[in-house]
Write an enzyme that holds these catalytic residues in place. Sequence first.
Site, PDB file in Angstrom:
ATOM      1  CB  SER A 145      -1.587 -10.223  -1.124  1.00  0.00           C
ATOM      2  OG  SER A 145      -0.763  -9.172  -0.666  1.00  0.00           O
ATOM      3  CE1 TYR A 168      -4.336  -9.492   2.838  1.00  0.00           C
ATOM      4  CE2 TYR A 168      -1.995  -9.426   2.316  1.00  0.00           C
ATOM      5  CZ  TYR A 168      -3.304  -9.194   1.957  1.00  0.00           C
ATOM      6  OH  TYR A 168      -3.598  -8.651   0.730  1.00  0.00           O
TER       7      TYR A 168
END
Length: 256
Positions: A145, A168
């Site tokens: 990401s 995350y």
Amino acid sequence: MNKLLLDKKILVAGAGGLLGSKIVKFALEQGAQVIAADINVDLMYEKLSLQDIDLKKTNILLHELDVTNEQSVKHFFANQTNLSGAVNSTYPRNKTYGSHFFDVSLDSFNENLALHLGSAFLFTQQCAAYFKDKQKPFSLVNISSIYGVIAPKFYIYDNTPMTMPVEYAAIKSAILHLNKYAVSYVNDSRFRVNSVSPGGIFDKQPKAFLEAYKKSTHGEGMLDVEAIIGSILFLLSEQSKFVTGQNIIVDDGFSL
């Protein structure tokens, strides 16, 4: 023009998800034979059916796979032949995932790392073991990401209940180095591991968030999931034969 994945057999883990179902669709269009795997086969069937995929064709096989279960993953790879590559688009997480920073307990943080990063390790390890056993070219694409690359822009979450989960950021940044570790350890040009790092993918987020996010891009804003697929197919194909340990960012300039 030749199809990118003609005569290749590709495993897509997390094929019932927003990204995974699209990867299956486009991999098939590029000539691949696809093994679509997910922990929930019934849901995966529904998601793939919505992609107008003919699930009765012989070039796609649906398979149950729990990437957080070591026995399940090892058993799966032990029963495979002629795999050319794999994409891990799974997103395992617990029920408290997504809490704000000060609300995240250590137990929850550790559990999410074990689920997501742990399964990424297991999947990567078993892809490497499969390659070592079969000794045929193999390309793995893990999904990272932009927030595995840069710090969060927390202001884009103002006026929304959303945040950028700390788990995350920790997981996605670690995956980038896991890739490098794996290919360095195996040390064979025929075994490649790379990542694609998407920017924000549109999934009916709040209007305030969408508007704030768009201001940090070059004009496109949140990306349609299909915008990510080309980079993944490239990394699976012979076009990227000597690309390894790398990360392709697809974010319309958000990370600049």
